[in-house]
Scaffold this active site. Structure first.
Site, PDB file in Angstrom:
ATOM      1  N   ASP B  32       0.859  -1.194   0.000  1.00 53.99           N
ATOM      2  CA  ASP B  32       0.000   0.000   0.000  1.00 53.99           C
ATOM      3  C   ASP B  32       0.894   1.242   0.000  1.00 53.99           C
ATOM      4  O   ASP B  32       1.979   1.223  -0.571  1.00 53.99           O
ATOM      5  CB  ASP B  32      -0.901  -0.049   1.244  1.00 53.99           C
ATOM      6  CG  ASP B  32      -2.214   0.660   1.026  1.00 53.99           C
ATOM      7  OD1 ASP B  32      -3.276   0.016   1.064  1.00 53.99           O
ATOM      8  OD2 ASP B  32      -2.172   1.881   0.766  1.00 53.99           O
ATOM      9  N   HIS B 105      -3.809   5.984   3.506  1.00 59.20           N
ATOM     10  CA  HIS B 105      -4.482   4.759   3.017  1.00 59.20           C
ATOM     11  C   HIS B 105      -3.797   3.506   3.570  1.00 59.20           C
ATOM     12  O   HIS B 105      -4.477   2.601   4.092  1.00 59.20           O
ATOM     13  CB  HIS B 105      -4.430   4.761   1.486  1.00 59.20           C
ATOM     14  CG  HIS B 105      -5.272   3.736   0.808  1.00 59.20           C
ATOM     15  ND1 HIS B 105      -4.854   2.453   0.602  1.00 59.20           N
ATOM     16  CD2 HIS B 105      -6.524   3.802   0.295  1.00 59.20           C
ATOM     17  CE1 HIS B 105      -5.799   1.764  -0.036  1.00 59.20           C
ATOM     18  NE2 HIS B 105      -6.824   2.553  -0.222  1.00 59.20           N
ATOM     19  N   SER B 435     -11.128  -0.977  -0.793  1.00 54.67           N
ATOM     20  CA  SER B 435      -9.831  -0.947  -0.105  1.00 54.67           C
ATOM     21  C   SER B 435      -9.983  -1.261   1.362  1.00 54.67           C
ATOM     22  O   SER B 435      -9.049  -1.718   2.009  1.00 54.67           O
ATOM     23  CB  SER B 435      -9.190   0.442  -0.218  1.00 54.67           C
ATOM     24  OG  SER B 435      -8.414   0.579  -1.363  1.00 54.67           O
TER      25      SER B 435
END
Lengths: 82, 655
Positions: B32, B105, B435
């Site tokens: 990520d 994220h 996600s």
């Protein structure tokens, strides 16, 4: 056509010429240098694929793909977060 | 995360996963945007040393030293050479050339999979509770492959290469590309190698829903995860001068609006731009919005950016309305001004009012966090949908998991909106997407791996799928938010994940790398294509007849082509499956269900008796399918039950 882009180069593990004494990285590099003397490998891979990534022009990529032991030369893809 | 452990029944975990003392030996690798190691979710109090098999490392770089790792965050690597080869050296004023997460994220997804328990977690007071990852005692290793300019496949391959030699047990990838064929897709290729090493690879299905054929990461050796909602919401009502009220959602926290109705204007009428309704940067006329609440349409630019644009133009509040693309889906945002998001239907009515009334006024009433929202889960509109573009005979997505308004760890380098002018800093943030659902399944897979270390990645995925539920307690099928109607296997796959049941599924559909090799032969892959994916020099056996439908997958997808109609105007398709017993000795009986008279299923044998663990039994399903218009779909289920365990598989038939 002189513009370079990144390619993922898949080599056939079993077709390494005896002269390389199983030194796969050396084989990768000499294959690459035979189509582009200035090209460098960005990464070499042994587990996820058998091969390396590098930057080439479209024409150099085409030439590389004709060499013995080269399975495929695929353009790098860009992924996005979900 | 807060609330999802309870929603998934993990709060009872103590007696459900007693075997998972090994949980702290399971390592979850997350590809990520990196990690914010100071997050409390990486607290390693009480954790022993990393597992002896661990080969990973903590790489130093800008703003990151080896001491940022610990016994929870046991690995942190970054891969930038591919990115820099294409876009030039990383601009260190904008992002750290190290595992450090400047985006948020990666911290969100990694703490969702395996974050430690953190009491008193919340975002600006919203979604309060004890935050914990799905596998809160597992170890986490992060592999930073995504940068401001994207995630490049040469870096992704290098990270997967390292994750394999580091010895992770689960890989979590909340990223996707287009729908390239498996031999062109680096994630698919890397995942095949990982699967061969016994690593379960869990990926996000994509946020391109509700359009059909919109999935990413559809390889059969990948667990493809769609998104559903929780039973939690953040209501913020819009009240209009005509006395009408409309429900919306918001995570706004800050100075409230004055306790009176305020002038209300439609952005489309406060701009010189033809796309003024979208509240894009520089399109609102300050003299038209100053001191007013502004109605903006969703689309094109980020939702939170619209709020920033309204604020900059002098607006005091925003009502953001969905359009047809998002329907009634209500994704909450931590706007920087009093703002709420309403569904398409409500938005259309509000727009009518604000355009037609001579002196429109409005107010926004924030209600905080509400639990017990029903129906839940519902399939998120944005969740990508099947059929599988690359191989329609493999039903995807596999499963859905919580992916809407999920609270988890966040980066300290960026505010909750991610906007440059958002100077707030938060420890946890609430965001939505597949996600977020993917790392839920990655963490649950780690829990199962700890409880069942002998299970293959396919067995773990099978357990998660055959125990997933497709209906609410009242028997109604899980709703699709995009249509308000019951969802189908093309929306929810095998259903919503139910980890409590998954640890004891009774029987599993197991698969080996050889089975996937045969699958590629069934696709008529060339030897070169097969070698790219499998790195094997062997070729398909020309004396063997390969069939996609016989891949031992825990679900069924039958594709009827119009030229295959038999004499009786019907098509007969046979699929064979093998079930492995992972429970006590027992006898299972099959039941089938079809929602279309045009699809008949018969199963031989219809009873399977298992006398010992790991015993395998096979059965064949014969689908007899009548003629339907091209583009039609029919759905059903095949269930094996011994009265205690139910091993359920979805069926999808497409013409």
């Amino acid at each position: 056509s002189a513009e370079k882009q990144t390619y993922i180069v898949h080599m056939s593990h079993h077709h390494i010429p005896p002269s390389f004494n199983q030194d796969h990285t050396h084989w990768f590099d000499s294959s690459l240098k035979s189509v582009s003397p200035s090209a460098e490998m960005i990464y070499t891979y042994q587990n996820v694929i058998h091969g390396f990534s590098t930057r080439l022009t479209a024409q150099e990529a085409e030439s590389l793909e004709t060499l013995p032991g080269i399975i495929s030369v695929l353009p790098e893809l860009k992924y996005e977060l979900h | 995360t807060t609330r999802t452990p309870e929603f998934l029944g993990l709060d009872q975990k103590s007696n459900l996963f007693p075997q998972s003392d090994g949980e702290s030996d399971v390592v979850i690798g997350v590809l990520d945007t990196g990690v914010w190691p100071e997050s409390k979710s990486f607290d390693d109090t009480g954790m022993g040393p990393a597992p002896s098999a661990w080969n990973g490392a903590c790489e130093a770089g800008t703003n990151f030293t080896v001491s940022n790792c610990n016994r929870k965050l046991i690995g942190a690597r970054f891969f930038a050479k591919g990115y820099e080869a294409t876009l030039g050296p990383i601009d260190e004023t904008k992002e750290s050339r190290s595992p450090r997460d400047d985006d948020g994220h990666g911290t969100h997804t990694s703490t969702t999979t395996g974050g430690s328990v953190v009491a008193g977690a919340n975002l600006l007071g919203y979604a309060p509770g004890s935050a914990r990852g799905m596998a809160s005692r597992a170890r986490i290793a992060v592999y930073k492959v995504c940068w401001i300019g994207g995630c490049f496949s040469s870096d992704i391959l290098a990270a997967m290469e390292k994750a394999i030699t580091d010895n992770v047990n689960v890989l979590s990838l909340s990223l996707g590309g287009g729908t390239a064929d498996y031999y062109r897709d680096s994630v698919a290729i890397g995942a095949f190698a990982a699967m061969e090493k016994g690593i379960l690879v869990s990926c996000s299905a994509g946020n391109a829903g509700p359009t059909s054929y919109s999935l990413s990461n559809v390889s059969p050796w990948i667990t493809t995860v769609g998104a559903g909602t929780l039973d939690r919401d953040f209501p913020a009502y819009v009240s209009l001068g005509n006395g009408r009220n409309y429900s919306g959602v918001s995570l706004y926290k800050g100075p409230t609006l004055p306790d009176k109705m305020l002038p209300f204007v439609y952005a489309g009428n406060a701009s010189n731009s033809t796309s003024g309704a979208l509240c894009m940067p520089g399109t609102l006329l300050p003299d038209k919005v100053k001191g007013k609440i502004v109605l903006c349409d969703r689309g094109v630019n980020a939702r939170v950016q619209k709020g920033s644009v309204v604020k900059e133009a002098g607006g005091v509040g925003m009502v953001l309305t969905n359009t047809a693309a998002n329907g009634e889906e209500l994704v909450a945002d931590a706007h920087m001004l009093p703002a709420t998001t309403v569904g398409q239907k409500e938005g259309d009515e509000i727009r009518k009012y604000v355009i037609s009334d001579s002196a429109p006024t409005a107010g926004i009433l924030f209600q905080g966090t509400k639990l017990g929202i029903q129906p839940s889960p519902v399939v998120a509109s944005f969740s990508s949908r099947g059929p599988n573009t690359i191989t329609p005979e493999i039903l995807k997505p596999d499963i859905i998991a919580p992916g809407v308004n999920i609270l988890a760890g966040w980066s300290g380098a960026v505010g909750p909106t991610g906007l440059p002018d958002d100077t707030r800093r938060v420890e946890f943030n609430i965001i939505s997407g597949t996600s977020m659902s993917c790392p839920h399944v990655s963490g649950l897979a780690a829990l199962l791996k700890a409880a069942r270390p002998e299970w293959s990645p396919a067995a773990i995925r099978s357990a998660l799928m055959t125990t997933a539920y497709t209906a609410y307690k009242n028997g109604k099928i899980i709703e699709d938010l995009a249509t308000g109607k019951p969802s189908t296997p093309f929306d929810h796959g095998a259903g919503h994940v139910d980890p409590v049941s998954a640890v004891n599924p009774g029987l599993v559909y197991d698969l080996t790398a050889d089975d996937y090799f045969d699958f590629l032969c069934a696709l008529n892959y060339t030897p070169a294509q097969i070698q790219v994916v499998t790195k094997r020099n062997t070729t398909c056996d020309t004396t063997k007849s390969y069939s996609i439908g016989n891949l031992n997958y825990p679900s069924f997808a039958v594709v009827v082509s119009s030229d295959s109609t038999g004499k009786t105007g019907s098509t007969v398709v046979k699929h064979t499956r093998t079930l492995t017993n992972v429970g006590p000795a027992s006898t299972y009986k099959v039941t089938t269900f079809s929602d279309s008279k045009g699809v008949q299923m018969s199963v031989v044998p219809n009873t399977l008796t298992f006398s010992k663990v790991n015993e395998k039994q096979s059965y064949t399903v014969t689908f007899t399918v009548g003629d339907m218009a091209a583009g039609s779909n029919a759905f059903g289920r095949i269930e094996w039950s011994d009265g205690k365990y139910v091993v359920g598989s979805p069926v999808a038939v497409s013409w």
